[in-house]
Write a protein that holds these residues in place. Structure first.
Motif, PDB file in Angstrom:
ATOM      1  N   ARG A  36       0.384  -1.177  -0.377  1.00 19.67           N
ATOM      2  CA  ARG A  36       0.324   0.501   0.223  1.00 19.67           C
ATOM      3  C   ARG A  36       0.521   1.299  -0.358  1.00 19.67           C
ATOM      4  O   ARG A  36       0.276   2.156  -1.008  1.00 19.67           O
ATOM      5  CB  ARG A  36      -1.025  -0.321   1.310  1.00 19.67           C
ATOM      6  N   GLN A  40       1.789   0.829  -4.251  1.00 22.08           N
ATOM      7  CA  GLN A  40       0.233   1.313  -4.990  1.00 22.08           C
ATOM      8  C   GLN A  40       0.834   3.012  -5.188  1.00 22.08           C
ATOM      9  O   GLN A  40       0.532   2.893  -6.606  1.00 22.08           O
ATOM     10  CB  GLN A  40      -0.393   1.882  -3.821  1.00 22.08           C
ATOM     11  N   ARG A  94      -2.646  -8.648  -5.178  1.00 23.34           N
ATOM     12  CA  ARG A  94      -4.221  -7.361  -4.747  1.00 23.34           C
ATOM     13  C   ARG A  94      -3.601  -6.266  -5.556  1.00 23.34           C
ATOM     14  O   ARG A  94      -4.703  -5.601  -5.782  1.00 23.34           O
ATOM     15  CB  ARG A  94      -4.497  -7.663  -3.375  1.00 23.34           C
ATOM     16  N   VAL A  95      -2.525  -5.667  -5.326  1.00 23.23           N
ATOM     17  CA  VAL A  95      -1.891  -4.659  -5.173  1.00 23.23           C
ATOM     18  C   VAL A  95      -1.057  -4.812  -6.966  1.00 23.23           C
ATOM     19  O   VAL A  95      -1.909  -3.381  -7.606  1.00 23.23           O
ATOM     20  CB  VAL A  95      -1.104  -3.830  -4.786  1.00 23.23           C
ATOM     21  N   GLY A 269      -8.625  -8.073  -5.769  1.00 27.99           N
ATOM     22  CA  GLY A 269      -7.887  -6.545  -6.188  1.00 27.99           C
ATOM     23  C   GLY A 269      -8.799  -5.994  -7.142  1.00 27.99           C
ATOM     24  O   GLY A 269      -9.804  -4.930  -6.831  1.00 27.99           O
TER      25      GLY A 269
END
Length: 397
Positions: A36, A40, A94-95, A269
């Motif tokens: 994150r 990201q 997921r990112v 995601g």
């Protein structure tokens, strides 16, 4: 440290994270924060440019997230469980699936090839720096003319010359190869016709790696066309415990499950983006989430995620117990990546026209899914592995 519950995934409908120990959950949360905070912010621009942000290498080095699966190397304690490393791969994808692939090539394919195929001296010499990510690894197996048939069709050759080996040939789709310090290259020995593994170091004469341009999937991964022209590798850099393609297959069996975990992360995601968008975007005077057809798409996404997560949870338990087989990882890879394809399409559909704009992120998941669906064994090849296991009949040609 903030509790994991405060950062739990909306997609974890059955609370699969509770299968981790408390210490493992802390590592997973650390991974979540790293992706994150550090990854990201760089993803959209890097994906559009089609280049890996090299500053992430030092950030990974500082994170302490590399090499957890290898006991005795780096500053880590006991080897992490397959469940934890699988969920870490999921969390990264997921990112961004590209960054997860960079990590998987280095931490999985390259490091495991040396850990499994090298002798103790080679492991002690190479793995500590790789576990700290002081150096980056790559894994060169696929060739321009040979993908699924690489076991029988490998054209890259190795010829013994005194205390060294001379490699000639070409490899394609080799992630990290444009900047890797160690590239594990697989070649067929011209004398005994068996596949052997070699660690080719950065700067070795005759080794070139040219980045493949104009990709529409996993654009942040720097895949390369590798050319080997009379590349000399000392005997000390030949993986001493590799004697045939069976050893390569053992490595792929172990890493293929990681690709299935990546596919699960891509599903999560895309689903989370779609759920958030549907809750915020209004049409006809109310949020999209209030329409039956949108809810149907979201529930189908969640169903695929939940069933896939359950399969991978049990697969990790089989791995940790040391009883999993080729067909176990092949079924997971084939099934979960197929479910991923459905989820990213449904998620993109919820966005309407906005779903093809990079600013909304779901387009990136939609495109990246195609590469994950294909690499580490196509659905067809993995299906035949499982088919042989359940029928006793080989349908390979």
């Amino acid at each position: 440290m903030t509790s994991l519950t405060d950062h739990g995934l909306t997609a974890d409908f059955y609370d699969f994270e509770s299968a981790l120990t408390e210490e493992e959950r802390k590592v997973l949360l650390k991974t979540r924060h790293f992706m994150r905070d550090e990854v990201q912010p760089l993803v959209a621009e890097s994906w559009e440019k089609g280049a890996f942000p090299k500053e992430l290498i030092s950030r990974f080095r500082e994170s302490g997230l590399v090499g957890l699966a290898y006991e005795g190397y780096g500053e880590h304690g006991p080897a992490a469980s397959h469940l934890l490393t699988g969920m870490m791969a999921m969390e990264m994808s997921r990112v961004d699936a590209s960054v997860a692939t960079f990590y998987g090539v280095h931490n999985g394919l390259a490091m495991y090839a040396i850990h499994h195929g090298g002798d103790q001296a080679q492991r002690d010499r190479l793995l500590p720096a790789m576990a700290r990510m002081d150096v980056v690894g790559a894994f060169a197996l696929t060739e321009p003319l040979d993908g699924s048939d690489i076991a029988a069709g490998m054209h890259t050759t190795a010829r013994r010359d005194g205390d060294a080996w001379v490699l000639n040939g070409a490899k394609r789709w080799i992630g990290n190869a444009t900047f890797a310090d160690h590239v594990v290259v697989w070649a067929r020995d011209v004398d005994d016709d068996q596949v052997k593994g070699f660690v080719v170091n950065k700067g070795t004469p005759g080794f070139t790696a040219e980045k493949i341009a104009r990709k529409t999937s996993l654009r942040i991964v720097e895949n390369a066309d590798v050319t080997l022209t009379d590349v000399r590798v000392p005997e000390s850099d030949r993986l001493q415990n590799v004697s045939s393609f069976r050893d390569v297959a053992e490595i792929l069996r172990a890493t293929r499950s990681g690709v299935a975990w990546q596919a699960l992360g891509v599903m999560i995601g895309a689903y989370e983006l779609a759920l958030r968008y549907a809750s915020e975007r209004e049409q006809f005077g109310r949020p999209l989430a209030g329409f039956q057809l949108v809810q149907d798409l979201l529930v189908k996404c969640l169903g695929n995620i939940t069933s896939s997560w359950g399969m991978l949870l049990q697969l990790a338990r089989l791995q940790d117990a040391g009883v999993f087989k080729d067909e176990h990882s092949s079924l997971a890879k084939a099934h979960v990546t197929a479910r991923m394809r459905e989820v990213v399409a449904w998620a993109r559909e919820i966005f309407g026209g906005n779903g093809i704009v990079l600013d909304y992120d779901v387009a990136r998941f939609f495109a990246d899914a195609e590469a994950i669906y294909s690499f580490e064994g196509t659905r067809e090849m993995n299906t035949l592995i499982v088919g042989k296991a359940i029928t006793g009949q080989s349908a390979f040609v």
